[in-house]
Structures are given as C-alpha cells and as structure tokens.
Scaffold this motif. Structure first.
Motif, PDB file in Angstrom:
ATOM      1  N   UNK A 156       0.655  -1.182  -0.011  1.00 13.23           N
ATOM      2  CA  UNK A 156      -0.081   0.086  -0.032  1.00 13.23           C
ATOM      3  C   UNK A 156       0.892   1.250   0.147  1.00 13.23           C
ATOM      4  N   UNK A 157       1.864   1.294   0.875  1.00 16.06           N
ATOM      5  CA  UNK A 157       2.839   2.512   1.083  1.00 16.06           C
ATOM      6  C   UNK A 157       3.498   2.698  -0.221  1.00 16.06           C
ATOM      7  N   UNK A 158       3.976   1.802  -0.948  1.00 24.12           N
ATOM      8  CA  UNK A 158       4.937   1.798  -1.787  1.00 24.12           C
ATOM      9  C   UNK A 158       4.334   2.044  -3.233  1.00 24.12           C
ATOM     10  N   UNK A 159       3.099   1.612  -3.435  1.00 22.76           N
ATOM     11  CA  UNK A 159       2.167   1.906  -4.361  1.00 22.76           C
ATOM     12  C   UNK A 159       1.599   3.605  -4.281  1.00 22.76           C
ATOM     13  N   UNK A 160       1.176   3.769  -3.218  1.00 24.22           N
ATOM     14  CA  UNK A 160       0.599   5.267  -3.197  1.00 24.22           C
ATOM     15  C   UNK A 160       1.828   6.070  -3.426  1.00 24.22           C
ATOM     16  N   UNK A 161       2.894   5.982  -2.561  1.00 20.30           N
ATOM     17  CA  UNK A 161       3.835   7.053  -2.592  1.00 20.30           C
ATOM     18  C   UNK A 161       4.499   6.865  -4.045  1.00 20.30           C
ATOM     19  N   UNK A 162       4.560   6.012  -4.792  1.00 15.94           N
ATOM     20  CA  UNK A 162       5.148   5.965  -6.322  1.00 15.94           C
ATOM     21  C   UNK A 162       4.250   6.819  -6.981  1.00 15.94           C
ATOM     22  N   UNK A 163       2.999   6.744  -6.839  1.00 16.92           N
ATOM     23  CA  UNK A 163       1.952   7.610  -7.607  1.00 16.92           C
ATOM     24  C   UNK A 163       2.004   8.959  -7.161  1.00 16.92           C
ATOM     25  N   UNK A 164       1.952   9.344  -5.859  1.00 23.96           N
ATOM     26  CA  UNK A 164       2.119  10.619  -5.253  1.00 23.96           C
ATOM     27  C   UNK A 164       3.157  11.240  -5.665  1.00 23.96           C
ATOM     28  N   UNK A 165       4.548  10.599  -5.797  1.00 27.07           N
ATOM     29  CA  UNK A 165       5.890  11.102  -6.110  1.00 27.07           C
ATOM     30  C   UNK A 165       5.981  11.478  -7.442  1.00 27.07           C
ATOM     31  N   UNK A 166       5.216  10.654  -8.189  1.00 26.99           N
ATOM     32  CA  UNK A 166       5.183  11.077  -9.804  1.00 26.99           C
ATOM     33  C   UNK A 166       4.266  12.450 -10.024  1.00 26.99           C
ATOM     34  N   UNK A 167       3.440  12.527  -9.265  1.00 26.37           N
ATOM     35  CA  UNK A 167       2.519  13.784  -9.312  1.00 26.37           C
ATOM     36  C   UNK A 167       3.272  14.733  -8.850  1.00 26.37           C
ATOM     37  N   UNK A 168       3.708  14.852  -7.519  1.00 28.13           N
ATOM     38  CA  UNK A 168       4.435  15.819  -7.028  1.00 28.13           C
ATOM     39  C   UNK A 168       5.767  16.226  -7.762  1.00 28.13           C
ATOM     40  N   UNK A 169       6.489  15.416  -8.385  1.00 30.53           N
ATOM     41  CA  UNK A 169       7.507  15.636  -9.167  1.00 30.53           C
ATOM     42  C   UNK A 169       7.323  16.252 -10.081  1.00 30.53           C
ATOM     43  N   UNK A 170       6.072  16.216 -11.151  1.00 27.42           N
ATOM     44  CA  UNK A 170       5.756  16.964 -12.214  1.00 27.42           C
ATOM     45  C   UNK A 170       4.984  18.130 -12.007  1.00 27.42           C
ATOM     46  N   UNK A 171       4.526  18.564 -10.658  1.00 27.38           N
ATOM     47  CA  UNK A 171       3.803  19.386 -10.519  1.00 27.38           C
ATOM     48  C   UNK A 171       4.516  20.742 -10.643  1.00 27.38           C
ATOM     49  N   UNK A 172       5.656  20.838 -10.250  1.00 20.30           N
ATOM     50  CA  UNK A 172       6.630  22.081 -10.422  1.00 20.30           C
ATOM     51  C   UNK A 172       7.175  22.365 -11.968  1.00 20.30           C
ATOM     52  N   UNK A 173       7.115  21.395 -12.643  1.00 19.56           N
ATOM     53  CA  UNK A 173       7.600  21.699 -14.100  1.00 19.56           C
ATOM     54  C   UNK A 173       7.126  22.853 -14.949  1.00 19.56           C
ATOM     55  N   UNK A 174       5.906  23.031 -15.096  1.00 21.73           N
ATOM     56  CA  UNK A 174       5.496  24.513 -15.518  1.00 21.73           C
ATOM     57  C   UNK A 174       6.168  25.622 -15.144  1.00 21.73           C
ATOM     58  N   UNK A 175       6.673  25.685 -13.781  1.00 22.48           N
ATOM     59  CA  UNK A 175       7.073  26.851 -13.168  1.00 22.48           C
ATOM     60  C   UNK A 175       8.248  27.393 -13.859  1.00 22.48           C
ATOM     61  N   UNK A 176       9.030  26.511 -14.543  1.00 20.41           N
ATOM     62  CA  UNK A 176      10.374  26.898 -15.028  1.00 20.41           C
ATOM     63  C   UNK A 176      10.621  26.379 -16.709  1.00 20.41           C
ATOM     64  N   UNK A 177       9.843  26.669 -17.356  1.00 25.20           N
ATOM     65  CA  UNK A 177       9.863  26.145 -18.685  1.00 25.20           C
ATOM     66  C   UNK A 177      11.338  26.803 -19.540  1.00 25.20           C
ATOM     67  N   UNK A 178      11.670  27.948 -18.964  1.00 23.68           N
ATOM     68  CA  UNK A 178      12.761  28.678 -19.626  1.00 23.68           C
ATOM     69  C   UNK A 178      14.093  28.016 -19.149  1.00 23.68           C
ATOM     70  N   UNK A 179      14.335  27.105 -18.556  1.00 18.08           N
ATOM     71  CA  UNK A 179      15.603  26.414 -18.376  1.00 18.08           C
ATOM     72  C   UNK A 179      16.038  25.492 -19.547  1.00 18.08           C
ATOM     73  N   UNK A 180      17.268  25.427 -19.721  1.00 23.38           N
ATOM     74  CA  UNK A 180      17.614  24.930 -21.191  1.00 23.38           C
ATOM     75  C   UNK A 180      17.584  23.432 -21.015  1.00 23.38           C
ATOM     76  N   UNK A 181      17.739  22.888 -19.835  1.00 17.65           N
ATOM     77  CA  UNK A 181      17.670  21.365 -19.780  1.00 17.65           C
ATOM     78  C   UNK A 181      16.250  20.881 -20.015  1.00 17.65           C
ATOM     79  N   UNK A 182      15.300  21.790 -20.042  1.00 19.03           N
ATOM     80  CA  UNK A 182      13.822  21.068 -20.450  1.00 19.03           C
ATOM     81  C   UNK A 182      13.487  21.077 -21.929  1.00 19.03           C
ATOM     82  N   UNK A 183      14.341  21.753 -22.537  1.00 19.52           N
ATOM     83  CA  UNK A 183      14.091  22.008 -24.153  1.00 19.52           C
ATOM     84  C   UNK A 183      14.082  20.555 -24.869  1.00 19.52           C
TER      85      UNK A 183
END
Length: 183
Positions: A156-183
């Motif tokens: 339970x813990x591993x599955x829920x944390x994997x899904x939440x980690x993926x979501x929280x990891x992607x959450x701040x991406x729109x905040x810095x699209x001007x970074x060269x590593x995101x091109x």
C-alpha cells in the motif's frame, strides 16, 4: 515470526533502493555518454528492467504469500499470462492518465509510455507479484484498513507513494519552462 518478516521486508526494500541507485549509476560505466538527463529513455528502460527483475527474483526467493496449495503447471501458465495482460493494461492506463494530466499526446509518446512502464513497474508489478491477478485481493488491500500482513501494508505505502511522487515531481515543471535542460 513478526520480527523475521520485518527483516525480510527491510532487506527487500533496501535491495529495491539499491537497484534504483545502480540503474542510475551503473550504465555510466558501460555506456559511453550516458547521463540520466541526456539519455533519459535509456535510463527509463534500464531502471524498469532492473526493478522488475529484482521484484520478481525477490518474490520467488522470499515467497511472502506462501500458498499451501500445490498448483498445476497449466494454472501457473494461466496466472503468468493474466499477470502479463494486467501489467500491459496498467501501462496503457497510466499512459492515458499521464496524457490526461497534460503530457503531449503525439510528440513525446515514447517518453510518456516509458514513464508509464516505470510507474507500472513500481506499483502494479509489485501487486502482481504479491497478490497475483486477483482483483478482490487488490480491492481488499487498497481499501481502508484492508492490509492483513506487513507485506500488504508495505505494498500500500509503496504504491501510493510512487503515484504521489510522480505527481508531485511533475507538479513544479510548468514553473520553469525557460530552463535549457527542459528543451
């Protein structure tokens, strides 16, 4: 008995963490020009294969849900094929969810699908190894207070944390699209 199960679970989780670290650092020694950011598709494949292989081997060695019944060879083949179908269906489902959350539908389909495979490896494959293709067991484990063993609680813990980690990891991406590593 409980202390022995905790030790086995701790060893299994430490080996999974070691597999992820080795999947990140190991290919740099064997592949020229490998970096997680530069060759991310290779890293996604290597990480998925390492974690999947380790999960299957650990399940076969540790046998956390030892069944007292002997199964026929035909039943084992049928169960294996069902598990393969469920894993592929979870990859498709995670891919659809990732696209619905904003991933490009056509431009980066390979990256999106490999991320879905990685997420399925962390969540669905562990469920399939521990619970098998039994939907009622999945519902029981993921319902409130449904885990009956330490292995199911860890699942339970591993599955829920994997899904939440993926979501929280992607959450701040729109905040810095001007970074060269995101091109």
């Amino acid at each position: 008995m409980r202390e022995a199960e905790v030790r086995r679970l701790l060893a299994a989780n430490l080996l999974c963490a070691l597999a992820i670290v080795l999947a990140t650092l190991g290919p740099a020694f064997f592949l020229d020009g490998f970096s997680v950011l530069g060759t991310h598709l290779t890293w996604l494949c290597v990480c998925s294969v390492c974690v999947a292989t380790l999960n299957i081997i650990l399940h076969l060695v540790l046998k956390p849900n030892q069944s007292p019944k002997r199964r026929s060879f035909g039943h084992k083949i049928s169960r294996f094929l069902k598990c393969c179908i469920y894993f592929f269906m979870s990859c498709i489902l995670f891919h659809a969810i990732i696209v619905l959350y904003g991933a490009p539908l056509i431009e980066l389909v390979t990256e999106t699908f490999l991320f879905a495979v990685l997420l399925s490896t962390y969540t669905t494959l562990q469920c399939l190894c521990l619970l098998g293709p039994n939907i009622q067991a999945w519902i029981r484990v993921f319902s409130k207070n449904g885990a009956m063993s330490i292995w199911e609680s860890s699942l339970q813990i591993t599955s829920v944390c994997s899904i939440l980690g993926a979501w929280f990891g992607a959450f701040p991406i729109p905040l810095d699209w001007d970074r060269p590593w995101q091109v």
